[in-house]
Design an enzyme around this catalytic site. Sequence first.
Site, PDB file in Angstrom:
ATOM      1  N   GLU A  67     -13.425   8.917 -40.161  1.00 23.37           N
ATOM      2  CA  GLU A  67     -13.922   7.571 -40.394  1.00 23.37           C
ATOM      3  C   GLU A  67     -15.219   7.471 -39.598  1.00 23.37           C
ATOM      4  O   GLU A  67     -15.208   7.740 -38.392  1.00 23.37           O
ATOM      5  CB  GLU A  67     -12.906   6.605 -39.777  1.00 23.37           C
ATOM      6  CG  GLU A  67     -12.539   5.443 -40.615  1.00 23.37           C
ATOM      7  CD  GLU A  67     -11.472   4.620 -39.913  1.00 23.37           C
ATOM      8  OE1 GLU A  67     -10.380   5.151 -39.627  1.00 23.37           O
ATOM      9  OE2 GLU A  67     -11.758   3.460 -39.645  1.00 23.37           O
ATOM     10  N   ARG A  92      -1.101  15.518 -33.094  1.00 22.22           N
ATOM     11  CA  ARG A  92      -2.480  15.396 -32.626  1.00 22.22           C
ATOM     12  C   ARG A  92      -2.626  15.983 -31.224  1.00 22.22           C
ATOM     13  O   ARG A  92      -1.663  16.132 -30.490  1.00 22.22           O
ATOM     14  CB  ARG A  92      -2.960  13.951 -32.675  1.00 22.22           C
ATOM     15  CG  ARG A  92      -2.153  12.941 -31.892  1.00 22.22           C
ATOM     16  CD  ARG A  92      -2.869  11.578 -31.854  1.00 22.22           C
ATOM     17  NE  ARG A  92      -3.241  11.078 -33.158  1.00 22.22           N
ATOM     18  CZ  ARG A  92      -4.449  10.556 -33.459  1.00 22.22           C
ATOM     19  NH1 ARG A  92      -5.382  10.475 -32.540  1.00 22.22           N
ATOM     20  NH2 ARG A  92      -4.714  10.103 -34.652  1.00 22.22           N
ATOM     21  N   LYS A 103     -10.528   6.238 -30.464  1.00 24.05           N
ATOM     22  CA  LYS A 103     -11.914   5.839 -30.672  1.00 24.05           C
ATOM     23  C   LYS A 103     -12.169   4.429 -30.166  1.00 24.05           C
ATOM     24  O   LYS A 103     -13.269   4.123 -29.728  1.00 24.05           O
ATOM     25  CB  LYS A 103     -12.286   5.962 -32.153  1.00 24.05           C
ATOM     26  CG  LYS A 103     -12.783   7.363 -32.482  1.00 24.05           C
ATOM     27  CD  LYS A 103     -13.454   7.401 -33.824  1.00 24.05           C
ATOM     28  CE  LYS A 103     -12.454   7.826 -34.863  1.00 24.05           C
ATOM     29  NZ  LYS A 103     -13.015   7.963 -36.200  1.00 24.05           N
TER      30      LYS A 103
HETATM   31  P1  ATP Z   1      -8.454   6.505 -34.174  1.00 23.77           P
HETATM   32  O1  ATP Z   1      -8.771   7.164 -32.870  1.00 23.77           O
HETATM   33  O2  ATP Z   1      -9.186   5.234 -34.345  1.00 23.77           O
HETATM   34  O3  ATP Z   1      -6.985   6.471 -34.468  1.00 23.77           O
HETATM   35  P2  ATP Z   1      -8.720   8.807 -35.767  1.00 23.77           P
HETATM   36  O4  ATP Z   1      -8.652   9.621 -34.542  1.00 23.77           O
HETATM   37  O5  ATP Z   1      -7.585   8.831 -36.722  1.00 23.77           O
HETATM   38  O6  ATP Z   1      -9.052   7.341 -35.352  1.00 23.77           O
HETATM   39  P3  ATP Z   1     -10.413   9.709 -37.902  1.00 23.77           P
HETATM   40  O7  ATP Z   1     -11.874   9.639 -37.986  1.00 23.77           O
HETATM   41  O8  ATP Z   1      -9.625   9.017 -38.933  1.00 23.77           O
HETATM   42  O9  ATP Z   1     -10.070   9.164 -36.470  1.00 23.77           O
HETATM   43  O10 ATP Z   1      -9.957  11.225 -37.798  1.00 23.77           O
HETATM   44  C1  ATP Z   1     -10.368  12.201 -38.718  1.00 23.77           C
HETATM   45  C2  ATP Z   1      -9.366  13.293 -38.777  1.00 23.77           C
HETATM   46  O11 ATP Z   1      -9.182  13.874 -37.505  1.00 23.77           O
HETATM   47  C3  ATP Z   1      -8.017  12.776 -39.229  1.00 23.77           C
HETATM   48  O12 ATP Z   1      -7.486  13.677 -40.187  1.00 23.77           O
HETATM   49  C4  ATP Z   1      -7.202  12.758 -37.985  1.00 23.77           C
HETATM   50  O13 ATP Z   1      -5.865  12.980 -38.266  1.00 23.77           O
HETATM   51  C5  ATP Z   1      -7.817  13.893 -37.171  1.00 23.77           C
HETATM   52  N1  ATP Z   1      -7.643  13.623 -35.749  1.00 23.77           N
HETATM   53  C6  ATP Z   1      -8.017  12.521 -35.078  1.00 23.77           C
HETATM   54  N2  ATP Z   1      -7.645  12.590 -33.791  1.00 23.77           N
HETATM   55  C7  ATP Z   1      -7.022  13.775 -33.625  1.00 23.77           C
HETATM   56  C8  ATP Z   1      -6.410  14.440 -32.517  1.00 23.77           C
HETATM   57  N3  ATP Z   1      -6.355  13.878 -31.310  1.00 23.77           N
HETATM   58  N4  ATP Z   1      -5.864  15.658 -32.732  1.00 23.77           N
HETATM   59  C9  ATP Z   1      -5.931  16.228 -33.940  1.00 23.77           C
HETATM   60  N5  ATP Z   1      -6.480  15.662 -35.021  1.00 23.77           N
HETATM   61  C10 ATP Z   1      -7.021  14.449 -34.878  1.00 23.77           C
HETATM   62 MG    MG Z   2      -7.871   7.635 -38.810  1.00 23.65          MG
END
Ligand code: ATP
Ligand code: MG
Length: 566
Positions: A37, A263, A273
């Site tokens: 995003e 994650r 974020k």
């Molecule tokens: P937020 O922190 O607001 O929850 P998000 O981390 O889900 O947002 P996105 O931009 O939607 O942010 O993430 C893009 C991709 O990266 C998604 O497929 C998400 O699952 C993956 N991702 C995000 N954070 C992690 C993490 N800590 N470990 C592994 N994958 C991640």
């Molecule tokens: Mg997300």
Amino acid sequence: MNDQDTATGGNFIRQIIDEDIAAGKNDGRVVTRFPPEPNGYLHIGHAKSICLNFGIAVDYHGSCNLRFDDTNPHKENIEYIEAIKADVRWLGFDWDGLFFASDYFEQLYEFAVGLINEGKAYVCDLTAEQIREYRGTLTEPGRESPYRNRSVEENLDLFQRMRAGEFKDGERVLRAKIDMASPNINMRDPALYRIRHGVIHHQTGAEWCIYPMYDYTHPISDALEGITHSVCTLEFADHRPLYDWTLDNIPAPCHPQQIEFSRLNLEYTVMSKRKLTELVSEGHVEGWDDPRMPTIAGMRRRGYTPASIRDFCGRIGVSKSENTVEMGVLENCIREDLNANAPRRMAVLHPLKVVVKDYSPNRVEHLEVTNHPQNESMGTRVLPFTNELYIDRADFMEDPPRGFKRLVPGGEVRLRNAYVIRCDEVIRDAHGEIIELHCSHDAATLGANPEGRKVKGVIHWVSARFGVTAEIRLYDRLFSHPAPDAAGKEGNDYKEYLNPDSLRTLTGCIVEPELEHADPGDRLQFEREGYFCIDSRHSSKQALIFNRTVTLRDSWAKIEQAQKSR
Ligand code: ATP
Ligand code: MG
């Protein structure tokens, strides 16, 4: 990049893909995507997902798309889009297709009309609060909306008027008609579209005032791109039935398989974020690329290499169990990389003047020294030796504790790559502060052991005449608590755990003249001090600034040991 480089190793997702290929599923194609995003910069958690998705595409000779999930335009902007693209490339990956969920807005709308026509979606006039009330709880079923049984004609008309801008924000939503009694709350008639006036979308401008929800957009975007394996994090496991429902109820070109993994959580930092945005907007850090941030941009500016981050992502592995990785694991990855690959230099962080009284003030010796003790191919450089030098204040002690191997009054020490010197006299200012050491040198000790005695200590130094002044920023962990998030849950704010010593700035440091030619992107070991790089944001040829990437050894391990045994 070859198979060894992708650093994702074997894991349960690759097992699923192997089985799918063996079974002839998707005609053996493997297509993945990384779907950020654009509402912030990428962090080390995203790197895990990037290495996984792009790594799979590389190893299976498939493809991987970069897709911006841009259904929340009020939080998104172009700066984030450009930063995300730069970071993915810097990590060493390239996308096959570059897409935006907004590319599909028209198709998503058509599919929604299709759902309405089949009686599978309806326009609901309940307020957001009422919808929450009607939704029920984990233990109680939800109640059906009084608008649930509107006719297809009325729904089509209202949905079309939603798009035309006739209603205010929040006045109506389009909902899927699934099952208000489902044990899975995500299936209780979830919203598919909401109204948002007044936002200029970075891709579609003012064209739309209704925006599709993530849970509706994501599966359709995947299907339209022919994704075969839609890999996401565990919190989406409960959304999988809705992912599948959506694709089962539209004329989807294919049905990608959603697979969830856990994650990455990392000690001594935060990864949401929302929190990272807060740290930036409230000025707790210098920006998204502050070298203490767990962002890719911050880590790049800190001196991390793409290879070390890929190595880290390989080492932590991919599974379905929640865990938190020790910061030491990440730090060790960069330490190992730089130990092997960073040229050695000398830099004096806390300068103390040394005058070698028996060395002619007019003389300059150009000592040729190796750049790396184990790797000859890294070549040599020239170090000027003169009668006036700087050493580090910590390398001299008047009343040394037992075992102190460096310089003491009347004692000898080796200057790295140069002579053995002896401290003959300690010079003080009017306040009693030591300002200079007067020393003598043993001219026979250049590249040779001293005769008849052993000199154990070796210290670094820089010529006072040729040395260059620099600022050195000693970065440390951003938080002093291993789990600032969890500590925050006890009623405290995670920001209370910000490490007050996460940045110490040293000015007036003296570095060897060679470093005047260092470029942003060079990574160096300052002997006995740690690994450093040029600060890409603030350093200039006139005013050198170095960032400490990581210390030579893990100084936190001891602190943590002590905390645990308390
Ligand atoms: P937020 O922190 O607001 O929850 P998000 O981390 O889900 O947002 P996105 O931009 O939607 O942010 O993430 C893009 C991709 O990266 C998604 O497929 C998400 O699952 C993956 N991702 C995000 N954070 C992690 C993490 N800590 N470990 C592994 N994958 C991640
Ligand atoms: Mg997300």
